[in-house]
Scaffold this motif. Structure first.
Motif, mmCIF file in Angstrom:
data_model
loop_
_atom_site.group_PDB
_atom_site.id
_atom_site.type_symbol
_atom_site.label_atom_id
_atom_site.label_comp_id
_atom_site.label_asym_id
_atom_site.label_seq_id
_atom_site.Cartn_x
_atom_site.Cartn_y
_atom_site.Cartn_z
ATOM 1 N N GLY A 76 0.820 -1.209 0.000
ATOM 2 C CA GLY A 76 0.000 0.000 0.000
ATOM 3 C C GLY A 76 0.855 1.260 0.000
ATOM 4 O O GLY A 76 0.564 2.220 -0.727
ATOM 5 N N TRP A 77 1.927 1.249 0.780
ATOM 6 C CA TRP A 77 2.800 2.425 0.833
ATOM 7 C C TRP A 77 3.681 2.531 -0.398
ATOM 8 O O TRP A 77 4.088 3.620 -0.786
ATOM 9 N N MET A 78 3.962 1.401 -1.029
ATOM 10 C CA MET A 78 4.641 1.434 -2.323
ATOM 11 C C MET A 78 3.759 2.145 -3.342
ATOM 12 O O MET A 78 4.222 3.019 -4.100
ATOM 13 N N ALA A 79 2.466 1.791 -3.346
ATOM 14 C CA ALA A 79 1.517 2.456 -4.245
ATOM 15 C C ALA A 79 1.423 3.940 -3.921
ATOM 16 O O ALA A 79 1.361 4.792 -4.824
ATOM 17 N N ALA A 80 1.431 4.276 -2.621
ATOM 18 C CA ALA A 80 1.347 5.680 -2.218
ATOM 19 C C ALA A 80 2.547 6.471 -2.725
ATOM 20 O O ALA A 80 2.419 7.621 -3.180
ATOM 21 N N ASP A 81 3.735 5.871 -2.647
ATOM 22 C CA ASP A 81 4.944 6.531 -3.154
ATOM 23 C C ASP A 81 4.795 6.855 -4.634
ATOM 24 O O ASP A 81 5.088 7.973 -5.077
ATOM 25 N N TYR A 82 4.319 5.891 -5.413
ATOM 26 C CA TYR A 82 4.185 6.114 -6.852
ATOM 27 C C TYR A 82 3.070 7.118 -7.175
ATOM 28 O O TYR A 82 3.182 7.864 -8.159
ATOM 29 N N VAL A 83 2.025 7.150 -6.366
ATOM 30 C CA VAL A 83 0.973 8.160 -6.578
ATOM 31 C C VAL A 83 1.544 9.558 -6.333
ATOM 32 O O VAL A 83 1.279 10.498 -7.094
ATOM 33 N N ILE A 84 2.317 9.702 -5.256
ATOM 34 C CA ILE A 84 2.937 11.002 -4.961
ATOM 35 C C ILE A 84 3.889 11.400 -6.082
ATOM 36 O O ILE A 84 3.904 12.556 -6.526
ATOM 37 N N GLY A 176 4.735 10.775 -15.658
ATOM 38 C CA GLY A 176 3.756 10.811 -14.582
ATOM 39 C C GLY A 176 2.720 9.708 -14.722
ATOM 40 O O GLY A 176 2.333 9.056 -13.735
ATOM 41 N N VAL A 177 2.270 9.455 -15.933
ATOM 42 C CA VAL A 177 1.309 8.371 -16.185
ATOM 43 C C VAL A 177 1.958 7.018 -15.872
ATOM 44 O O VAL A 177 1.307 6.122 -15.314
ATOM 45 N N ALA A 178 3.237 6.858 -16.206
ATOM 46 C CA ALA A 178 3.948 5.607 -15.899
ATOM 47 C C ALA A 178 3.987 5.360 -14.396
ATOM 48 O O ALA A 178 3.799 4.217 -13.938
ATOM 49 N N PHE A 179 4.219 6.403 -13.611
ATOM 50 C CA PHE A 179 4.184 6.252 -12.155
ATOM 51 C C PHE A 179 2.791 5.816 -11.685
ATOM 52 O O PHE A 179 2.668 5.003 -10.755
ATOM 53 N N LEU A 180 1.752 6.342 -12.300
ATOM 54 C CA LEU A 180 0.401 5.925 -11.944
ATOM 55 C C LEU A 180 0.180 4.445 -12.232
ATOM 56 O O LEU A 180 -0.452 3.730 -11.443
ATOM 57 N N VAL A 181 0.682 3.976 -13.357
ATOM 58 C CA VAL A 181 0.571 2.549 -13.696
ATOM 59 C C VAL A 181 1.281 1.711 -12.636
ATOM 60 O O VAL A 181 0.755 0.687 -12.174
ATOM 61 N N ALA A 182 2.472 2.132 -12.241
ATOM 62 C CA ALA A 182 3.213 1.407 -11.204
ATOM 63 C C ALA A 182 2.421 1.365 -9.905
ATOM 64 O O ALA A 182 2.393 0.335 -9.207
ATOM 65 N N ALA A 183 1.754 2.468 -9.564
ATOM 66 C CA ALA A 183 0.936 2.518 -8.344
ATOM 67 C C ALA A 183 -0.235 1.552 -8.424
ATOM 68 O O ALA A 183 -0.548 0.841 -7.458
ATOM 69 N N LEU A 184 -0.904 1.492 -9.559
ATOM 70 C CA LEU A 184 -2.053 0.605 -9.721
ATOM 71 C C LEU A 184 -1.642 -0.859 -9.610
ATOM 72 O O LEU A 184 -2.345 -1.668 -8.982
ATOM 73 N N VAL A 185 -0.510 -1.206 -10.208
ATOM 74 C CA VAL A 185 -0.040 -2.594 -10.139
ATOM 75 C C VAL A 185 0.314 -2.961 -8.699
ATOM 76 O O VAL A 185 -0.016 -4.054 -8.220
ATOM 77 N N ALA A 187 -0.902 -1.585 -5.923
ATOM 78 C CA ALA A 187 -2.137 -1.653 -5.132
ATOM 79 C C ALA A 187 -2.901 -2.943 -5.393
ATOM 80 O O ALA A 187 -3.528 -3.509 -4.484
ATOM 81 N N ALA A 188 -2.850 -3.435 -6.631
ATOM 82 C CA ALA A 188 -3.577 -4.655 -6.992
ATOM 83 C C ALA A 188 -2.967 -5.907 -6.382
ATOM 84 O O ALA A 188 -3.613 -6.962 -6.350
ATOM 85 N N SER A 189 -1.730 -5.825 -5.884
ATOM 86 C CA SER A 189 -1.079 -7.009 -5.327
ATOM 87 C C SER A 189 -1.630 -7.385 -3.965
ATOM 88 O O SER A 189 -1.373 -8.480 -3.463
ATOM 89 N N GLY A 190 -2.401 -6.496 -3.342
ATOM 90 C CA GLY A 190 -3.016 -6.809 -2.056
ATOM 91 C C GLY A 190 -2.149 -6.391 -0.882
ATOM 92 O O GLY A 190 -1.012 -5.954 -1.019
ATOM 93 N N ARG A 191 -2.703 -6.558 0.306
ATOM 94 C CA ARG A 191 -2.017 -6.121 1.525
ATOM 95 C C ARG A 191 -0.905 -7.107 1.892
ATOM 96 O O ARG A 191 -1.128 -8.310 1.959
ATOM 97 N N THR A 192 0.288 -6.585 2.138
ATOM 98 C CA THR A 192 1.415 -7.403 2.578
ATOM 99 C C THR A 192 2.098 -6.719 3.749
ATOM 100 O O THR A 192 2.629 -5.624 3.615
ATOM 101 N N THR A 193 2.060 -7.391 4.906
ATOM 102 C CA THR A 193 2.700 -6.870 6.110
ATOM 103 C C THR A 193 3.624 -7.951 6.644
ATOM 104 O O THR A 193 3.227 -8.799 7.442
ATOM 105 N N PRO A 194 4.883 -7.989 6.179
ATOM 106 C CA PRO A 194 5.748 -9.130 6.453
ATOM 107 C C PRO A 194 6.374 -9.196 7.840
ATOM 108 O O PRO A 194 7.003 -10.170 8.180
ATOM 109 N N GLU A 195 6.227 -8.165 8.680
ATOM 110 C CA GLU A 195 6.821 -8.241 10.014
ATOM 111 C C GLU A 195 6.015 -7.406 10.981
ATOM 112 O O GLU A 195 5.205 -6.565 10.586
ATOM 113 N N ALA A 196 6.225 -7.660 12.258
ATOM 114 C CA ALA A 196 5.490 -6.931 13.282
ATOM 115 C C ALA A 196 5.889 -5.466 13.290
ATOM 116 O O ALA A 196 6.970 -5.088 12.847
#
Length: 415
Positions: A76-84, A176-185, A187-196
């Motif tokens: 989710g934060w990876m997607a947020a970075d690319y949206v910004i 800028g559009v390429a960054f949006l594509v990266a964000a969408l991909v 976000a589509a991968s789902g939630r991943t929280t690998p550590e506490a």
């Protein structure tokens, strides 16, 4: 077969794709913004500062960013970075101008695009280190290195095509559009929280830096790869003059040389990812540093362009064992708690070697080609010598994402 297994992991495959699009977009950002600002706005001085602001703040903030990511949805934060980044890039495309206000807007948006960079840079590597089984990390690291090589080799060419087709300002918008594509991909991968989760703040950021400095393997890896990147940075600045004055070749051989190295690096990365195993990482790093030293030292022998091409084949082949060896060994010694923060800081320290090398290359440019090439070779030699100092043996045990304990490799320093 191992690469196929990596790509059958849906989350891994989507994060790899998002990372690839994001890295291509970042390379294209640097090229298109410089062309736009120099040729359309006629402000060359503003272009250099914009690229610096789009890179340096994110590196400096990486300890805070890494600690923030602990226990949070990294995709989710990876997607947020690319949206910004997309918003900042589109803002530059349609808001930057040659007047003072437009230039300040350019700088402000470039700075904004950098602030969350660690989120995008670390997500894929965090997933590989903490969620993939050990037998798939080598191929995943080969994929990671290959993506970086492809972006470095083809990104500038794609940026040039975009400028030719759309013009300077609109080519920035394409990025800028390429960054949006990266964000969408992502976000589509789902939630991943690998550590506490962990503490977020200056104290945790300092602890992440301290964790690298006091750990014998992580500290050694930082030194090896930093010096390797300094050597590459010096060579980037030196090559144009080396091609013309040293080899008497056309300036087009600057781009050709790096393309040759990029193609060799892609092949070497895939091969290294397929072949590496636990305990072999230091050998891979040593091979990579040694081949780099031979390639750089060979540039002293000014001969034909075929010799130049051969040396850049060697420099490209060194990329695979260097990158995959670094990524694999670092993953094996990550701490049980705070691994994401350590990854963020370590990645930033490694990346810092390249601009440092470019700066050093510029400073010694007045001393002649021999001095510049000598500095590059000296840094490559330093990386090779530091490989020999990397601890070997058994590493502390670390828990995998499934909660099982895996015996990982490194040796405690002797008194």
């Amino acid at each position: 077969m191992s690469y196929r297994k990596v790509l059958t992991d849906r989350v891994c495959a989507q994060l790899a794709l998002s990372t690839a699009v994001g890295r291509f977009a970042q390379v294209m950002f640097d090229v298109t913004v410089v062309i736009f600002v120099v040729e359309d706005l006629h402000r060359p001085a503003a272009a250099g500062l914009a690229v610096l602001l789009a890179t340096l703040p994110g590196l400096l903030l990486s300890p805070l960013s890494g600690s923030f990511l602990q226990g949070r949805n990294v995709t989710g934060w990876m997607a947020a970075d690319y949206v910004i980044k997309a918003a900042a890039t589109l803002g530059i495309a349609f808001g930057a101008s040659a007047d003072a206000g437009g230039v300040w807007l350019l700088w402000g948006l470039a700075l904004l695009s950098s602030l969350t960079s660690a989120f995008g840079n670390v997500a894929f590597r965090s997933y590989v280190a903490l969620s993939l089984p050990a037998e798939l990390r080598g191929p995943a690291n080969g994929l990671d290195s290959m993506i970086a090589g492809l972006a470095a080799m083809a990104g500038p060419a794609l940026a040039g095509i975009a400028v030719a087709v759309f013009g300077g300002r609109h080519s920035v918008a394409v990025v800028g559009v390429a960054f949006l594509v990266a964000a969408l991909v992502a976000a589509a991968s789902g939630r991943t929280t690998p550590e506490a989760g962990g503490e977020v703040g200056l104290r945790s950021a300092v602890e992440a830096v301290r964790g690298i400095l006091v750990h014998p393997v992580l500290r050694g890896l930082t030194g090896v790869y930093f010096m390797y990147q300094v050597s590459v940075g010096v060579l980037v600045v030196t090559l144009p003059q080396l091609v013309s004055a040293g080899f008497g070749a056309d300036s087009s051989w600057v781009g050709i040389s790096w393309s040759i190295a990029g193609m060799a690096g892609i092949v070497a990365s895939l091969a290294a990812g397929h072949r590496i195993s636990d305990g072999a990482e230091r050998r891979f790093l040593t091979i990579g540093a040694a081949v780099t030293l031979v390639g750089v030292a060979g540039l002293f022998l000014h001969s034909t362009v075929f010799w130049l091409a051969a040396m850049f084949v060697l420099l490209g082949l060194a990329v695979g064992p260097m990158d995959v060896g670094l990524l694999s060994l670092r993953q094996r010694v990550l701490p049980e708690n705070g691994a994401t923060a350590v990854l963020a800081v370590s990645s930033s320290l490694n990346m810092a070697g390249y601009p440092a090398g470019a700066m050093v290359g510029g400073l010694v440019a007045g001393l002649g080609l021999g001095a510049q090439t000598g500095v590059a070779a000296g840094c490559a030699l330093a990386a090779l010598l530091l490989c020999a100092l990397l601890p070997a043996g058994s590493l502390h045990a670390r828990r995998t994402s499934a909660g099982k304990t895996a015996q990982e490799a490194a040796e405690s320093p002797t008194a």
